[in-house]
Write a protein that holds these residues in place. Structure first.
Motif, short mmCIF file in Angstrom:
data_model
loop_
_atom_site.label_atom_id
_atom_site.label_comp_id
_atom_site.label_asym_id
_atom_site.label_seq_id
_atom_site.Cartn_x
_atom_site.Cartn_y
_atom_site.Cartn_z
N CYS A 220 0.83 -1.20 0.00
CA CYS A 220 0.00 0.00 0.00
C CYS A 220 0.87 1.25 0.00
N GLU A 221 0.29 2.33 -0.49
CA GLU A 221 1.00 3.61 -0.51
C GLU A 221 1.00 4.23 0.88
N THR A 222 2.09 4.91 1.19
CA THR A 222 2.24 5.55 2.50
C THR A 222 2.63 7.01 2.30
N VAL A 223 1.91 7.90 2.97
CA VAL A 223 2.20 9.33 2.88
C VAL A 223 2.07 9.94 4.27
N THR A 224 2.77 11.06 4.46
CA THR A 224 2.61 11.87 5.67
C THR A 224 1.98 13.19 5.23
N VAL A 225 0.78 13.47 5.73
CA VAL A 225 -0.01 14.57 5.19
C VAL A 225 -0.74 15.31 6.31
N TRP A 226 -1.17 16.52 5.95
CA TRP A 226 -2.18 17.21 6.75
C TRP A 226 -3.55 16.81 6.22
N LEU A 227 -4.51 16.74 7.11
CA LEU A 227 -5.88 16.41 6.73
C LEU A 227 -6.77 17.63 6.95
N SER A 228 -7.58 17.91 5.97
CA SER A 228 -8.48 19.05 6.07
C SER A 228 -9.60 18.76 7.08
N PRO A 229 -9.98 19.74 7.86
CA PRO A 229 -11.12 19.53 8.78
C PRO A 229 -12.47 19.49 8.07
N PRO A 277 -9.01 17.82 17.55
CA PRO A 277 -9.73 19.11 17.42
C PRO A 277 -8.88 20.31 17.79
N ASP A 278 -7.79 20.08 18.52
CA ASP A 278 -6.94 21.19 18.94
C ASP A 278 -5.82 21.49 17.95
N ARG A 279 -5.65 20.65 16.95
CA ARG A 279 -4.55 20.86 16.00
C ARG A 279 -5.04 20.63 14.57
N LEU A 280 -6.04 21.40 14.17
CA LEU A 280 -6.63 21.26 12.84
C LEU A 280 -5.84 22.08 11.82
N GLN A 295 -1.64 19.10 13.23
CA GLN A 295 -1.17 17.72 13.35
C GLN A 295 -1.05 17.07 11.96
N MET A 296 0.07 16.41 11.71
CA MET A 296 0.22 15.63 10.50
C MET A 296 -0.05 14.16 10.82
N TYR A 297 -0.39 13.40 9.77
CA TYR A 297 -0.75 11.99 9.96
C TYR A 297 -0.02 11.14 8.92
N GLU A 298 0.40 9.98 9.39
CA GLU A 298 0.96 8.98 8.47
C GLU A 298 -0.18 8.06 8.05
N VAL A 299 -0.37 7.97 6.75
CA VAL A 299 -1.53 7.26 6.22
C VAL A 299 -1.07 6.19 5.25
N ARG A 300 -1.61 4.99 5.42
CA ARG A 300 -1.43 3.91 4.45
C ARG A 300 -2.78 3.68 3.76
N TYR A 301 -2.77 3.67 2.43
CA TYR A 301 -4.03 3.54 1.71
C TYR A 301 -3.81 2.79 0.41
N THR A 316 5.94 16.14 12.53
CA THR A 316 6.12 16.97 11.34
C THR A 316 7.56 16.85 10.85
N PRO A 317 7.76 16.49 9.58
CA PRO A 317 9.13 16.39 9.04
C PRO A 317 9.88 17.70 9.18
N PRO A 318 11.21 17.65 9.47
CA PRO A 318 12.00 18.87 9.67
C PRO A 318 11.97 19.81 8.49
N VAL A 319 11.70 19.30 7.27
CA VAL A 319 11.74 20.16 6.10
C VAL A 319 10.68 21.25 6.19
N TYR A 320 9.60 21.02 6.93
CA TYR A 320 8.54 22.02 7.04
C TYR A 320 8.84 23.02 8.16
N LEU A 321 9.77 22.68 9.05
CA LEU A 321 10.05 23.52 10.20
C LEU A 321 11.19 24.49 9.95
N SER A 322 11.91 24.31 8.87
CA SER A 322 13.07 25.16 8.60
C SER A 322 12.65 26.48 7.96
#
Length: 322
Positions: A220-229, A277-280, A295-301, A316-322
Motif C-alpha cells: 500500500c501507498e504511504t504518505v505523511t499529510v495534513w488532513l483538512s477539517p 480538534p486542537d490541532r486542525l 497535526q500531521m498523519y501517516e496514512v497507508r491507503y 512533522t518532518p523537519p523540512v517544514y520547520l526550517s
C-alpha cells in the motif's frame, strides 16, 4: 351433432397465452433480481459486511479489507447478472429469428397462391357470376330447386381460398410478432446493461480486485499529510449507492508527498479515527504556521479506491520547520 372433445384447440390457446405472457414474466423477474442487487446485496454494516467480518479467512482483517471484499462480491454479482441478461437477450434474438424464418419459409412458396386466393375471394364477394367463364353452362338442375351446379362449386372454392387466406395471414402475423413480442424484455435487458456499464461496474470490480491484491502483498501507498477539517460522509462507487448507507468518510490530504495538491482519502466503515480538534489544519495560514500548529498523519491507503488501511499521528518532518 356430436360435439368434438379434441383438447388440441384448448391446448393451443393455452400455449399462445403462455407465449404472450412469458416476456412480461421474464421482464418482471429481471427487474426484481436487479432491485435485489441494488438493495438486498449492498454491503451494509449489518448485512454483508457483518458476515464477512466473521469469516475465518478474514480473521483478523482491517475494515478496508472487509469493505473491499464486500464491494468485490457486490460488483461481481452485477457482472454475473450482466452476463446472464446478455445471454438471455442473445437467446431471445435467436429464438425470434428462428420463429421468423420458420413462418417466412411457410409463407414464401404460398405468396402467389395467397394473392390469387385473395383476388378470387374478393371477386366472388363482389359478383359470383364473374368467377366462371360461362356460369350458365353449369345449370343442369331443374325442378323445384333450380340452383345452378356451378354455384356450389364457386362457394366451395371460396371456402378453400378463405382457409388459405386465414392460414397465410396467421403465419404473417406470427412472423411479425416474432420480433415485436420480445421487445419489452429486450428493452429491460438493455436498460439493465446500460445501468451496469454507465456506472462503470467492470472497471470498479477490477480496481477493487487490484486493491485487495495490493493489501495481500503489503504494498500500500504511504504518505505523511495534513488532513483538512472539511470532512464529508461518502458513498462507495456503484449503482444506486447515493440512497444506501454512507460507508466512507472523505478527508482532503495535502503535503509534499501529494506534490502539494489536495487528494481525497477515505476512511472505511469500522476504522475508528477522528481529527485532533486542537490541532486542525488551517487553509488560511501558511505552511510554516501549520507545520507548528497542525497535526500531521501517516496514512497507508490503497491505490485504486484510496481506502485508508491505517492512520496515526506523525511528527512533522523537519523540512517544514526550517
Amino acid at each position: 351433432m356430436k360435439r368434438s372433445t379434441d383438447p388440441a384447440p384448448g391446448r393451443g390457446r393455452c400455449r399462445a397465452a403462455a407465449a404472450s405472457l412469458l416476456p412480461l414474466l421474464l421482464s418482471l423477474l429481471i427487474l426484481l433480481a436487479f432491485l435485489f442487487l441494488l438493495t438486498g446485496l449492498f454491503p451494509t454494516p449489518d448485512g454483508l459486511l457483518a458476515e464477512l467480518a466473521q469469516a475465518p479467512e478474514l480473521q483478523p482483517a482491517s475494515p478496508a479489507r472487509i469493505l473491499l471484499e464486500g464491494m468485490a462480491l457486490w460488483y461481481r454479482a452485477f457482472l454475473l447478472f450482466l452476463a446472464v441478461i446478455l445471454a438471455l437477450a442473445a437467446l431471445i434474438l435467436l429464438w425470434a429469428l428462428w420463429t421468423f424464418l420458420r413462418h417466412h419459409r411457410w409463407c414464401r412458396p404460398r405468396r402467389e397462391a395467397y394473392r390469387k386466393a385473395l383476388a378470387f375471394s374478393e371477386l366472388v364477394e363482389e359478383c359470383p357470376d364473374f368467377a366462371v367463364d360461362d356460369p350458365y353452362s353449369y345449370n343442369t338442375k331443374s325442378g323445384s330447386d333450380p340452383t345452378p351446379a356451378w354455384w356450389y362449386e364457386i362457394w366451395e372454392k371460396r371456402e378453400r381460398a378463405d382457409a388459405l387466406i386465414r392460414e397465410y395471414e396467421l403465419h404473417s402475423r406470427r412472423r411479425i410478432s416474432a420480433f415485436l413480442r420480445p421487445v419489452p424484455l429486450l428493452l429491460v435487458c438493455a436498460l439493465m446493461a446500460f445501468v451496469v456499464f454507465s456506472e462503470e461496474v467492470p472497471s470498479l470490480y477490477e480496481r477493487t480486485r487490484s486493491d485487495i491484491a495490493q493489501l495481500e502483498a503489503g504494498q500500500c501507498e504511504t504518505v505523511t499529510v495534513w488532513l483538512s477539517p472539511k470532512v464529508r460522509q461518502w458513498h462507495i462507487d456503484g449503482p444506486y449507492t447515493a440512497s444506501q448507507p454512507a460507508l466512507l468518510t472523505r478527508y482532503g490530504a495535502v503535503s509534499d508527498d501529494t506534490d502539494g495538491k489536495w487528494v481525497n482519502l477515505f476512511v472505511p466503515w469500522g476504522l475508528d479515527f477522528s481529527l485532533d480538534p486542537d490541532r486542525l489544519y488551517n487553509e488560511n495560514r501558511s505552511i510554516q504556521w501549520n507545520a507548528q500548529h497542525a497535526q500531521m498523519y501517516e496514512v497507508r491507503y490503497t491505490s485504486g479506491h484510496r481506502l485508508i488501511l491505517d492512520i496515526r499521528p506523525a511528527d512533522t518532518p523537519p523540512v517544514y520547520l526550517s
